[in-house]
Design an enzyme around this catalytic site. Structure first.
Site, PDB file in Angstrom:
ATOM      1  N   HIS A   1      -4.115  -3.470   5.869  1.00  0.00           N
ATOM      2  CA  HIS A   1      -2.993  -3.048   5.372  1.00  0.00           C
ATOM      3  C   HIS A   1      -2.728  -1.544   5.822  1.00  0.00           C
ATOM      4  CE1 HIS A   1      -3.968  -6.108   1.822  1.00  0.00           C
ATOM      5  NE2 HIS A   1      -3.531  -6.678   3.022  1.00  0.00           N
TER       6      HIS A   1
ATOM      7  N   LYS B   1      -5.390   6.850   2.065  1.00  0.00           N
ATOM      8  CA  LYS B   1      -6.096   6.332   0.894  1.00  0.00           C
ATOM      9  C   LYS B   1      -7.549   7.130   0.965  1.00  0.00           C
ATOM     10  CE  LYS B   1      -3.900   1.797   1.113  1.00  0.00           C
ATOM     11  NZ  LYS B   1      -4.206   0.354   1.545  1.00  0.00           N
TER      12      LYS B   1
ATOM     13  N   TYR C   1      -8.855   3.581  -5.558  1.00  0.00           N
ATOM     14  CA  TYR C   1      -8.582   4.499  -4.559  1.00  0.00           C
ATOM     15  C   TYR C   1      -7.200   5.054  -4.842  1.00  0.00           C
ATOM     16  CZ  TYR C   1      -5.291   0.509  -2.772  1.00  0.00           C
ATOM     17  OH  TYR C   1      -4.529  -0.286  -2.862  1.00  0.00           O
TER      18      TYR C   1
ATOM     19  N   ASP D   1      -2.236 -12.270   4.054  1.00  0.00           N
ATOM     20  CA  ASP D   1      -3.233 -11.636   5.035  1.00  0.00           C
ATOM     21  C   ASP D   1      -3.761 -12.784   5.999  1.00  0.00           C
ATOM     22  OD1 ASP D   1      -3.055  -9.171   3.660  1.00  0.00           O
ATOM     23  OD2 ASP D   1      -4.979  -9.567   2.726  1.00  0.00           O
TER      24      ASP D   1
END
Length: 201
Positions: free
Chosen positions: A72, A82, A142, A185
């Site tokens: 992603h 991130k 995260y 995905d």
């Protein structure tokens, strides 16, 4: 806090992502460490020629064994960096360079993150991110440098042959299990299908 530059799939240092190791204080009673320190964060990134971004959102996910999330990323005007850590179980975390001007464009690097070592992986803007759960379950936290945006969100197929990511083989009771993917995905495009507007400069 120590920072390690990752080596790409082609054996080249990948400029950007950093594997961060905190100083952990522990004894028979348990342990203590600083999971986040703004000043140390700024110092570490500055020592690697990066400007420390501001984080605006914390995310927490739980995944079962074999779950693969990714790859992603978000495009401008809401790109995301991130800072990822695993607080329960173990994951294999991956960053893919999507910066067309980079010498390592299209290359990836990975790191095992687990609850015992307390390491974190910094994935700056310009990289796609994904992870595979290796333990019975894993919880991943995260920090993100921008908010989630449906319009800016993109994905690349996890098993893109051009990337050739060496995902670990996951076994349960001695049997190899396939990656468990979301529908989104599973049908993500290959990297060669991305237009210049769907990558970074």
């Amino acid at each position: 806090m120590q920072a390690e530059v990752l080596t790409s799939s082609a054996g080249i240092h990948l400029n950007g992502p950093l594997l961060l190791s905190p100083q952990v204080h522990g004894d028979e009673r348990g342990f203590f460490f600083e999971s986040w320190n703004q000043r140390r964060w700024q110092d570490v990134l500055a020592s690697h020629g990066q400007e420390a971004p501001e984080f605006v959102q914390d995310n927490h996910s739980r995944s079962s064994c074999g779950v693969l999330r990714g790859l992603h990323y978000q495009l401008p005007p809401h790109p995301q960096g991130k800072l990822v850590r695993c607080v329960a179980g173990e994951i294999f975390d991956v960053a893919v360079d999507l910066r067309r001007s980079s010498a390592t464009y299209g290359q990836w690097a990975g790191a095992h993150l687990n609850a015992d070592q307390h390491q974190q992986l910094w994935i700056p803007v310009g990289f796609a991110h994904g992870f595979l759960t290796l333990s019975s379950h894993a919880e991943v936290l995260y920090k993100a440098t921008d908010f989630w945006s449906r319009d800016c969100e993109r994905a690349i197929r996890w098993d893109d042959p051009r990337l050739g990511i060496a995902w670990p083989v996951v076994h349960v009771d001695g049997d190899q299990i396939p990656a468990s993917l979301s529908q989104k995905d599973a049908v993500a495009p290959l990297m060669e299908e991305l237009s210049a507007a769907e990558t970074f400069r």
